[in-house]
Design a protein around this motif. Sequence first.
Motif, PDB file in Angstrom:
ATOM      1  N   ARG A   1      -6.198   0.606  -3.994  1.00  0.00           N
ATOM      2  CA  ARG A   1      -4.936   0.373  -3.753  1.00  0.00           C
ATOM      3  C   ARG A   1      -4.935  -1.193  -3.476  1.00  0.00           C
ATOM      4  O   ARG A   1      -4.004  -1.728  -4.116  1.00  0.00           O
ATOM      5  CB  ARG A   1      -4.436   1.142  -2.512  1.00  0.00           C
ATOM      6  CG  ARG A   1      -4.575   2.668  -2.735  1.00  0.00           C
ATOM      7  CD  ARG A   1      -3.574   3.279  -1.851  1.00  0.00           C
ATOM      8  NE  ARG A   1      -3.877   4.827  -1.987  1.00  0.00           N
ATOM      9  CZ  ARG A   1      -3.449   5.740  -2.857  1.00  0.00           C
ATOM     10  NH1 ARG A   1      -2.494   5.443  -3.750  1.00  0.00           N
ATOM     11  NH2 ARG A   1      -3.653   6.884  -2.730  1.00  0.00           N
TER      12      ARG A   1
ATOM     13  N   LEU B   1       0.845  -1.212  -0.001  1.00  0.00           N
ATOM     14  CA  LEU B   1       0.024  -0.047   0.046  1.00  0.00           C
ATOM     15  C   LEU B   1       0.887   1.086   0.059  1.00  0.00           C
ATOM     16  O   LEU B   1       0.383   2.333  -0.645  1.00  0.00           O
ATOM     17  CB  LEU B   1      -0.753   0.061   1.220  1.00  0.00           C
ATOM     18  CG  LEU B   1      -2.065  -1.079   1.345  1.00  0.00           C
ATOM     19  CD1 LEU B   1      -2.530  -1.069   2.665  1.00  0.00           C
ATOM     20  CD2 LEU B   1      -3.088  -0.834   0.316  1.00  0.00           C
TER      21      LEU B   1
ATOM     22  N   HIS C   1       2.482   1.768  -3.322  1.00  0.00           N
ATOM     23  CA  HIS C   1       1.400   2.137  -4.436  1.00  0.00           C
ATOM     24  C   HIS C   1       1.117   3.695  -4.251  1.00  0.00           C
ATOM     25  O   HIS C   1       1.094   4.722  -5.190  1.00  0.00           O
ATOM     26  CB  HIS C   1      -0.102   1.408  -4.133  1.00  0.00           C
ATOM     27  CG  HIS C   1      -0.966   1.496  -5.170  1.00  0.00           C
ATOM     28  ND1 HIS C   1      -1.925   2.656  -5.171  1.00  0.00           N
ATOM     29  CD2 HIS C   1      -1.431   0.938  -6.188  1.00  0.00           C
ATOM     30  CE1 HIS C   1      -2.777   2.550  -6.237  1.00  0.00           C
ATOM     31  NE2 HIS C   1      -2.416   1.462  -6.831  1.00  0.00           N
ATOM     32  N   PHE C   2       0.758   4.150  -3.001  1.00  0.00           N
ATOM     33  CA  PHE C   2       0.401   5.537  -2.831  1.00  0.00           C
ATOM     34  C   PHE C   2       1.773   6.437  -3.091  1.00  0.00           C
ATOM     35  O   PHE C   2       1.673   7.518  -3.735  1.00  0.00           O
ATOM     36  CB  PHE C   2      -0.150   6.068  -1.487  1.00  0.00           C
ATOM     37  CG  PHE C   2       1.014   6.485  -0.299  1.00  0.00           C
ATOM     38  CD1 PHE C   2       1.310   7.654  -0.364  1.00  0.00           C
ATOM     39  CD2 PHE C   2       1.206   5.650   0.708  1.00  0.00           C
ATOM     40  CE1 PHE C   2       2.517   8.264   0.461  1.00  0.00           C
ATOM     41  CE2 PHE C   2       2.309   5.956   1.654  1.00  0.00           C
ATOM     42  CZ  PHE C   2       2.765   7.305   1.424  1.00  0.00           C
TER      43      PHE C   2
END
Length: 326
Positions: A280, A123, A126-127
Motif C-alpha cells: 500500500r 492508506l 488504497h484499502f
Amino acid sequence: MRAIEVARTGGPEVLEMVERDRPVARPGHVVVRVETAGVNFIDTYERSGAYSLALPFVPGKEGAGEIVEVGEGVDGFVEGEGVAWAFTPGSYAEYVEVPVTDLYAVPEDVELDMAAAAMLQGLTAHFLVTSAYTVMPGDTVLVHAAAGGVGLLLTQLAVARGATVIGTVGSEDKARIALQAGLSHVLRYDLMDDLAHDLPAAVRSLAPDGVDAAYDGVGRTTFDGSLASVRRRGSLVLFGAASGPVPPVDPQRLNVAGSITLSRPSLRDFIATAEEREWRSSDIFHGILLGDLSVRIDRGYSLDEAADAHRALEGRRTSGKLLLHP
C-alpha cells in the motif's frame, strides 16, 4: 519537549500545550523528531471522548520526520533517515517514539509534508478501492465528502481503476476541487432538503440501477441515502462517522434494499502484515512521485494552533489535509 495534551475530554479548547520528557527508543522502536503531524477525524473523536482513552494523552496518530535514535533490534532504519508513520499515538509533539511496525521509509524525492499528508488518508483510500470493495473497470461508485482528504485520494484511485465516480460535496468551492480529482458527476448535498430521499434520487438519475458501491465516511446524516443509492447486490462501505455514529441497523434492511453487503472496515486490519504495508505505501509513494496521485494539503498550523485545526476540521471548512508543524 513540547506536546499537546488532553487532560479532560471535550471541545477543541481542551487541547493544551505542555512540557513532557522526550521519549527514549525502546527495543523495536525509533525516536523521530516530528517535522509534520497529520490531523484526522479520529483525533477529534478521541479528544471529545467519543473514543475512550486513558487520560491524559497526547493526540495524533500520523506524521513524518527524521529518526534521531534507533532502539535495540531495529533493522532497516538508521538515524537521519526520513520516515512517516501511521497509527502511532502521541504525534502532536516535537518527538515521538514509533514502533517499526508503524514505520514507513519516505523516498528522498517525496517531501515530508507530503508523506505525512498521505499516510492515514492515503492508506485508507488504497484499502477502500482494492480490498473493502474492489473497484473494477466499468464500475460506478459513490464517494461522500469527495473534496475531503480521503475523498480526493479515493476518487483519484477509483478513476485510475476505470470507475465512474459520483461525488458529494458541501459547497461550490468544494465542487470545483473535487472535479479536478476526476469526478464524473458532483452532487451538492448542502442543497438537498432530505438526504434520505433527495440523495438516492439524484444518484439514480445518473445511474438508474444504482451504484456498484457507496463509500461513506460521513455516517449518520448520509447512511440512509447511501443505502438507497446502491444497486441490487451492491456494497455499502461505511468507513467513518464525521457527522456522528450510525444508529443500530436491522440486517433486514439490507435484504429489502436488494441484498446489499454492508461493511464497517478499519485501516488497521488492512495493514496487518509487512507485505500489506509495503504494497500500500509503495503504491501511494510511487503515485506521488509519478504525478499520478495528487495529495492536496489544505493548510498547515503551528503546534500551538492545534485547537484551530480541530475547529476547522469539525466545521467541515477544509478541502484536503490539515497538518501541524511542531
